[in-house]
Scaffold this motif. Structure first.
Motif, PDB file in Angstrom:
ATOM      1  N   LEU A 167       0.862  -1.133   0.073  1.00 48.90           N
ATOM      2  CA  LEU A 167      -0.063   0.035   0.101  1.00 48.90           C
ATOM      3  C   LEU A 167       0.820   1.284  -0.009  1.00 48.90           C
ATOM      4  O   LEU A 167       0.318   2.240  -0.634  1.00 48.90           O
ATOM      5  N   LEU A 168       1.893   1.185   0.477  1.00 44.80           N
ATOM      6  CA  LEU A 168       2.852   2.327   0.614  1.00 44.80           C
ATOM      7  C   LEU A 168       3.830   2.554  -0.759  1.00 44.80           C
ATOM      8  O   LEU A 168       4.026   3.313  -1.272  1.00 44.80           O
ATOM      9  N   VAL A 169       4.284   1.361  -1.104  1.00 48.54           N
ATOM     10  CA  VAL A 169       5.153   1.180  -2.171  1.00 48.54           C
ATOM     11  C   VAL A 169       4.429   1.594  -3.516  1.00 48.54           C
ATOM     12  O   VAL A 169       5.022   2.391  -4.386  1.00 48.54           O
ATOM     13  N   VAL A 170       3.316   0.808  -3.862  1.00 53.23           N
ATOM     14  CA  VAL A 170       2.824   1.024  -5.058  1.00 53.23           C
ATOM     15  C   VAL A 170       2.377   2.503  -5.522  1.00 53.23           C
ATOM     16  O   VAL A 170       2.647   2.952  -6.408  1.00 53.23           O
ATOM     17  N   PRO A 171       1.417   3.301  -4.572  1.00 52.89           N
ATOM     18  CA  PRO A 171       1.483   4.590  -4.815  1.00 52.89           C
ATOM     19  C   PRO A 171       2.616   5.528  -4.977  1.00 52.89           C
ATOM     20  O   PRO A 171       2.523   6.271  -6.031  1.00 52.89           O
ATOM     21  N   LEU A 172       3.735   5.263  -4.226  1.00 52.46           N
ATOM     22  CA  LEU A 172       4.969   6.012  -4.546  1.00 52.46           C
ATOM     23  C   LEU A 172       5.450   5.804  -5.847  1.00 52.46           C
ATOM     24  O   LEU A 172       5.745   6.542  -6.513  1.00 52.46           O
ATOM     25  N   ASN A 173       5.712   4.513  -6.201  1.00 55.60           N
ATOM     26  CA  ASN A 173       6.096   4.124  -7.597  1.00 55.60           C
ATOM     27  C   ASN A 173       5.211   4.619  -8.413  1.00 55.60           C
ATOM     28  O   ASN A 173       5.796   5.032  -9.775  1.00 55.60           O
ATOM     29  N   LEU A 174       4.051   4.473  -8.497  1.00 54.45           N
ATOM     30  CA  LEU A 174       3.162   5.360  -9.326  1.00 54.45           C
ATOM     31  C   LEU A 174       3.240   6.632  -9.578  1.00 54.45           C
ATOM     32  O   LEU A 174       3.468   7.084 -10.740  1.00 54.45           O
ATOM     33  N   ALA A 175       3.358   7.518  -8.489  1.00 59.07           N
ATOM     34  CA  ALA A 175       3.741   8.763  -8.714  1.00 59.07           C
ATOM     35  C   ALA A 175       4.888   9.103  -9.443  1.00 59.07           C
ATOM     36  O   ALA A 175       5.116   9.716 -10.510  1.00 59.07           O
ATOM     37  N   PHE A 176       5.951   8.365  -9.129  1.00 51.09           N
ATOM     38  CA  PHE A 176       7.353   8.609  -9.498  1.00 51.09           C
ATOM     39  C   PHE A 176       7.378   8.042 -11.092  1.00 51.09           C
ATOM     40  O   PHE A 176       8.030   8.790 -11.965  1.00 51.09           O
ATOM     41  N   GLY A 177       6.589   7.019 -11.341  1.00 49.74           N
ATOM     42  CA  GLY A 177       6.462   6.531 -12.648  1.00 49.74           C
ATOM     43  C   GLY A 177       6.074   7.611 -13.635  1.00 49.74           C
ATOM     44  O   GLY A 177       6.331   7.490 -14.737  1.00 49.74           O
TER      45      GLY A 177
ATOM     46  N   CYS B 191       5.686  10.769 -13.317  1.00 52.30           N
ATOM     47  CA  CYS B 191       6.600  11.956 -13.453  1.00 52.30           C
ATOM     48  C   CYS B 191       7.760  11.685 -14.171  1.00 52.30           C
ATOM     49  O   CYS B 191       8.077  12.193 -15.077  1.00 52.30           O
ATOM     50  N   ALA B 192       8.436  10.551 -13.969  1.00 53.14           N
ATOM     51  CA  ALA B 192       9.448   9.872 -14.814  1.00 53.14           C
ATOM     52  C   ALA B 192       9.106   9.961 -16.218  1.00 53.14           C
ATOM     53  O   ALA B 192       9.752  10.236 -17.143  1.00 53.14           O
ATOM     54  N   ALA B 193       8.149   9.335 -16.611  1.00 51.66           N
ATOM     55  CA  ALA B 193       7.642   9.075 -17.963  1.00 51.66           C
ATOM     56  C   ALA B 193       7.295  10.100 -18.693  1.00 51.66           C
ATOM     57  O   ALA B 193       7.581  10.681 -19.797  1.00 51.66           O
ATOM     58  N   TRP B 194       6.593  11.220 -17.858  1.00 45.05           N
ATOM     59  CA  TRP B 194       6.347  12.469 -18.173  1.00 45.05           C
ATOM     60  C   TRP B 194       7.799  13.186 -18.796  1.00 45.05           C
ATOM     61  O   TRP B 194       7.842  13.873 -19.859  1.00 45.05           O
ATOM     62  N   ALA B 195       8.787  13.212 -18.007  1.00 46.35           N
ATOM     63  CA  ALA B 195       9.875  13.836 -18.232  1.00 46.35           C
ATOM     64  C   ALA B 195      10.662  13.424 -19.348  1.00 46.35           C
ATOM     65  O   ALA B 195      11.257  14.164 -20.197  1.00 46.35           O
ATOM     66  N   ILE B 196      10.778  12.227 -19.358  1.00 46.95           N
ATOM     67  CA  ILE B 196      11.499  11.480 -20.394  1.00 46.95           C
ATOM     68  C   ILE B 196      10.901  11.540 -21.534  1.00 46.95           C
ATOM     69  O   ILE B 196      11.387  11.818 -22.591  1.00 46.95           O
ATOM     70  N   VAL B 197       9.261  11.520 -21.802  1.00 44.44           N
ATOM     71  CA  VAL B 197       8.901  11.411 -23.231  1.00 44.44           C
ATOM     72  C   VAL B 197       8.587  12.926 -23.539  1.00 44.44           C
ATOM     73  O   VAL B 197       8.755  13.142 -24.875  1.00 44.44           O
TER      74      VAL B 197
ATOM     75  N   ILE C 235       6.553   4.599 -20.431  1.00 41.08           N
ATOM     76  CA  ILE C 235       7.156   5.355 -21.511  1.00 41.08           C
ATOM     77  C   ILE C 235       6.834   4.966 -22.895  1.00 41.08           C
ATOM     78  O   ILE C 235       6.496   6.013 -23.413  1.00 41.08           O
ATOM     79  N   PRO C 236       6.743   4.002 -23.234  1.00 40.17           N
ATOM     80  CA  PRO C 236       6.254   3.554 -24.593  1.00 40.17           C
ATOM     81  C   PRO C 236       4.878   3.835 -24.636  1.00 40.17           C
ATOM     82  O   PRO C 236       4.228   4.352 -25.773  1.00 40.17           O
ATOM     83  N   VAL C 237       3.986   3.729 -23.828  1.00 41.70           N
ATOM     84  CA  VAL C 237       2.482   4.022 -23.848  1.00 41.70           C
ATOM     85  C   VAL C 237       2.167   5.535 -24.080  1.00 41.70           C
ATOM     86  O   VAL C 237       1.531   5.978 -24.865  1.00 41.70           O
ATOM     87  N   LEU C 238       3.135   6.155 -23.268  1.00 41.13           N
ATOM     88  CA  LEU C 238       3.024   7.758 -23.570  1.00 41.13           C
ATOM     89  C   LEU C 238       3.718   8.160 -24.787  1.00 41.13           C
ATOM     90  O   LEU C 238       3.057   9.130 -25.460  1.00 41.13           O
TER      91      LEU C 238
END
Lengths: 291, 348, 357
Positions: A78-88, A90-96, A170-173
């Protein structure tokens, strides 16, 4: 006129379709492989779990230490998944969507947890936050316990599951039609509204798939958590660790009972994923608004 | 479409919350006058401390009125010591080797280097030794250490590099050889080498080795702690295994200690001290005996003492000059065991 | 809404998309931006919409400086070449998007939003697909929905980026007519981009011809056809042939042929090279030799194309190859065959002195 260019067509019968004997033998090999390495072990787990009877099975699952382990596993997820979702996201947005120096480095860093053995991942945290570690004095004076406590487990699980959402997105975006976002902006949406109402729904299948993978790994992680856990029964044992503990205590049936719960979770994950893929098949054609 | 997704998400979150709250026991929020102790121990003592902790909790509540919760952590002795050094907050440690607790004292200064003198019998409330466990009927006719180096006999022992118990097995074998070959180191080395050559697999811990022998049915003889052997027979198949006492074996005194650095910080010194002292009490000694640990005070224990066969036991000090020097000579990097392994890889 | 651009420049890296461009687009008209690929017409459209920003120069909408106004505040409708419909929303929700996205204070009450969406669906004659999703529609239907979506919030300016480019020829024809009808019904200032001269001519009131980031000429279709300011415009408006020739003493010489042509004032006395522009249908072709200004040619091909026949001729006097368009009737009179020698005489020619296309 009601054309749907993406509707399923007739099965292809061109020259590149394999002859029946190839199809059958390939299918046979795959089924054999799956049976040996997937179905038989699953069956074995179920058989072992119930070897002392259903009551013993239930007792194993409801024992206090087991419940504590379940609770810790769920809390971690419950802690890890939302955090990694937010990170994912943001990271995908920045990269793409952005150009910046060090973009390639960021992409490589995101891949790092895949490349590093989970045990090493755990060891990194011990070296950083342990009593002999780099930050030992600061942590001690602030009375913060990371290693051998729940925060350490969450951190190491966070590390090993970091790439899942980002790599899915990343590929989906990238494949997403940016003109949909432009259309939304012209119609009056602010950048945030465009992201929330158009971009996110456009990548939602990638998001859900990434979340499912991240969750599955977070619940099942053993190596990294084992190093930082301290193995305190009823406190810092997650479900996978608890399975090991039970097994080492000659409580084989109980160990398999808890393992069967993990398997059930994995199967549930697969079922949810399959349902989503079926829905996604229709939806993916709907997220693309052009040819 | 949107609604279906929302519904699914809501469903998943609900299920999680139900499971979360349903699985009641977890970290108890600071209850009044409830003390927690963490006992970091090594592998074979799981059953022992399960019973002992229950007894101590009752004893302490009757004596002081306070509730105690004792948490356990088990693992390889060296690995647990390492964890304590790295910050695992143990109030007491009950490990396999004085050496491991010495390492804690030296590297983390959580307890003084003269910790052994603080409790009777150099802080060892019980002791044990290494015995053999064989299959029912003893088909390979294993009676003593020299049978272990015979052709065709498969010996199961953990890896001395990672398991404290394995080092005891190794030193017991070496000690026997020293006695048999008149303190000839070369012959002793040869003996132990042949013994390890007969080992098809080296598990990382004592419990793992037991699992290999008992559940995976590999090997003809298991070198193990006496208590593990008795336990295996009791739990896993009274009819399936036999215990064989060798002519001579090593005296193992697994020590216990409290960590001043931790108990003072957590204000648990009184309870922790009482916990360790209770190991020496009649109740504690009886529990130890019930779990097949030889009690330091046999007079407190009834007829259970008879289950312990009389074996001639030698100490590490007398055969090897102390654990530290045994460790350096045999188990340190480049020591006897490493050279043994390297040679066996080279030799056919 | 009228549009004014002054000295507008926009670069992408080293590529200059707009080069000190100035333009006025009057309110209420249907204007086409016409030009070859890379001339900057789409960039210009996106700058007006606010999807790109100018590096230099200014943009005024209704007299107010909008150079830096954010896109969501410009109240402009935009239709993309590939529709850009929101795939996860129904057709109804797509059209309603611009109405629902407004802040609460400006948002219409729900019943009015519904009414407006239904009104637009009726206008584009697609009421029956309201609950479908874009993937279930054909290309033509999607484009009409895209229009409806753009028009829903009552924009004062409608921008179309090659709106029919992704459709097949028949559908394109239908939609061109449909666009004209829509514009007649809802006379909002409309600016659309195309590279197809026929489309521009068919749909628009005014045409702006662009080349390499600048406006070559802007005006009604008749003006551009009658008075192109450069060979490029003439060529782009279509149906002309360009010849290189020399100016001598008031006459124009192409190869060995002399051509009576309008020479721009100021060049009458000069000599030099020039480009001569003759429309393909401004020729008379006959078997008998004409006068000095009759060109001796050989027929290379005779291709019927619908209502006209295209004669490919090759000059025997050094003027090169060129095409001549004859009506069916004209052709039927003589039936020129490949290989025949015929004489062609231009009835009208326009000269652009010392400048090539």
């Amino acid at each position: 006129m009601n054309l749907n260019p993406h509707a399923p067509t007739q099965p292809y019968r061109g020259i590149t379709q394999d002859p029946p004997w190839i199809r059958r033998s390939l299918g046979g090999i795959v089924i054999l492989f799956l049976t040996l390495f997937l179905l038989l072990p699953l069956f074995f787990i179920a058989a072992q779990a119930l070897s002392r009877g259903f009551d013993a099975y239930l007792a194993a699952l409801t024992a206090p230490d087991t419940r504590a382990a379940i609770r810790l596993t769920l809390l971690t997820a419950l802690l890890v998944v939302p955090l990694n979702l937010a990170f994912g996201i943001c990271a995908a947005w920045a990269i793409v969507r952005h150009q910046f120096r060090g973009k390639q480095l960021l992409i490589t860093l995101i891949d790092l947890p895949f490349a590093v053995s989970p045990v090493i991942s755990g060891l990194i945290f011990v070296l950083l936050f342990g009593a002999q570690g780099a930050l030992a004095d600061q942590l001690a004076s602030a009375e913060i316990k990371i290693i051998f406590a729940v925060p350490g487990i969450v951190l190491s699980t966070l590390f090993v599951t970091l790439p899942f959402v980002a790599k899915e997105l990343i590929p989906v975006l990238q494949a997403m039609d940016r003109q949909e976002e432009e259309a939304a902006r012209v119609l009056g949406a602010s950048p945030w509204q465009s992201f929330w109402k158009i971009t996110l729904p456009g990548i939602r299948w990638g998001v859900l798939y990434g979340v499912i993978l991240c969750n599955a790994r977070a619940m099942g992680e053993f190596g990294a958590v084992s190093v930082v856990s301290g193995h305190i029964r009823g406190l810092t044992n997650t479900m996978p660790l608890h399975v090991e503990t039970l097994y080492n205590e000659y409580q084989g049936a109980a160990a398999f009972a808890v393992a069967s719960l993990l398997v059930a979770l994995a199967l549930l994950t697969l079922v949810v994923k399959a349902c989503m893929e079926r829905q996604g098949h229709c939806a993916i054609h709907q997220t693309r608004s052009g040819e | 479409m949107r609604h279906r997704v929302r519904f699914m998400v809501a469903g998943i979150v609900t299920v999680w919350l139900v499971l979360l709250t349903g699985s009641g026991s977890g970290v108890p929020l600071a209850a009044a006058a409830e003390v927690t102790l963490l006992n970091v121990s090594y592998d074979p003592t799981r059953e022992l401390y399960q019973e002992f902790n229950a007894a101590f909790i009752k004893h302490w509540e009757a004596k002081s009125g306070d509730k105690v919760v004792v948490r356990q952590s088990h693992g390889g002795s060296g690995k647990q010591a390492r964890a304590v050094i790295d910050g695992l907050e143990a109030d007491v440690v009950t490990l396999a080797l004085a050496y491991d607790i010495d390492a804690i004292a030296k590297k983390s200064r959580l307890l003084p280097t003269d910790w052994r003198t603080r409790l009777p019998n150099k802080s060892a409330p019980y002791y044990s030794t290494v015995v053999f466990l064989v299959r029912k009927g003893n088909p390979k006719g294993i009676h003593d250490w020299n049978d272990l180096v015979r052709e065709g006999v498969q010996v199961i022992t953990p890896n001395p590099k990672t398991s404290g118990g394995a080092r005891w097995n190794y030193l017991a074998a070496w000690g026997y050889a020293l006695e048999k070959f008149d303190r000839d180191d070369t012959k002793a080395r040869e003996f132990v080498t042949r013994l390890f050559k007969n080992a098809p697999v080296l598990d990382s811990g004592a419990r793992g080795a037991t699992t290999t022998f008992v559940e995976r049915r590999i090997g003809d003889v298991l070198l193990t702690w006496e208590n593990e052997a008795h336990l295996a027979i009791k739990e896993l198949g009274a009819g399936e295994f036999e215990l064989v006492n060798p002519s001579v074996s090593i005296l193992a005194e697994p020590p216990v200690a409290l960590l001043d650095g931790v108990v003072d910080k957590r204000n648990t010194r009184k309870v922790a001290a009482a916990y360790l002292e209770h190991l020496y009490s009649p109740e504690g000694q009886q529990i130890a005996a019930r779990h097949f640990y030889r009690p330091f005070h046999p007079e407190y224990v009834g007829k259970e003492v008879e289950q312990f066969a009389k074996i001639r036991l030698f100490t590490i000090d007398e055969r090897f000059g102390g654990w530290e020097s045994a460790q350096t000579a045999h188990f340190a990097d480049g020591g006897e065991f490493d050279r043994m392994i390297a040679a066996s890889r080279g030799a056919p | 809404m009228n549009i004014q651009l002054h000295d507008a420049s926009k670069e992408f890296g080293s590529f200059r998309a707009l080069d000190r461009l100035s333009l006025q687009v009057p309110s209420g008209e249907l204007t086409a931006l016409l030009g070859p690929s890379g001339c900057g017409k789409t960039t210009l459209l996106r700058v007006i919409a606010g999807l790109e920003f100018l590096d230099r120069g200014s943009l005024l909408l209704d007299g107010r400086d909008a150079t830096r106004t954010p896109v969501q505040e410009r109240q402009i409708g935009f239709v993309f070449q590939h529709y850009a419909l929101f795939g996860h929303l129904s057709v109804f929700e797509n059209i309603a998007f611009g109405l629902r996205i407004k802040p609460r204070s400006q948002r219409l009450p729900e019943p009015e939003i519904r009414a407006r969406v239904l009104e637009l669906l009726a206008m584009v004659q697609l009421e029956h697909v309201a609950q479908r999703h874009p993937a279930q529609l054909s290309g033509g239907q999607r484009q009409r929905i895209a229009f409806a979506r753009a028009l829903a919030p009552r924009p004062r300016l409608l921008l179309l980026d090659e709106p029919f480019g992704a459709l097949d020829a028949r559908v394109r024809q239908d939609l061109r007519q449909w666009l004209r009808q829509m514009h007649a019904l809802v006379p909002v200032t409309t600016l659309f981009v195309t590279h197809d001269q026929a489309e521009a001519v068919d749909v628009a009131d005014r045409v702006v011809v662009m080349k390499q980031g600048r406006v070559e000429q802007s005006g009604t279709m008749e003006e551009l056809l009658a008075n192109p300011v450069s060979p490029f415009v003439a060529d782009f408006m279509g149906g002309v042939q360009l010849f290189h020739g020399r100016l001598e003493n008031g006459y124009v010489r192409i190869g060995e042929v002399r051509v009576q042509a309008e020479i721009p004032r100021g060049n009458r006395e000069s000599a030099g090279v020039g480009v001569i522009c003759i429309r393909s249908h401004d020729w008379r072709v006959q078997r008998l030799p004409g006068g000095e200004e009759s060109w001796q040619t050989v027929v290379r091909h005779a291709r019927p194309q619908g209502a006209i026949v295209r004669l490919g001729l090759e000059s025997l006097q050094g003027a090169g190859r060129f095409d001549v368009e004859l009506t069916r009737e004209q052709y039927e009179q003589d039936r020129f065959q490949p290989g025949e020698t015929v004489f062609a005489q231009p009835s009208q020619a326009r000269v652009f002195a010392s400048g090539g296309p």
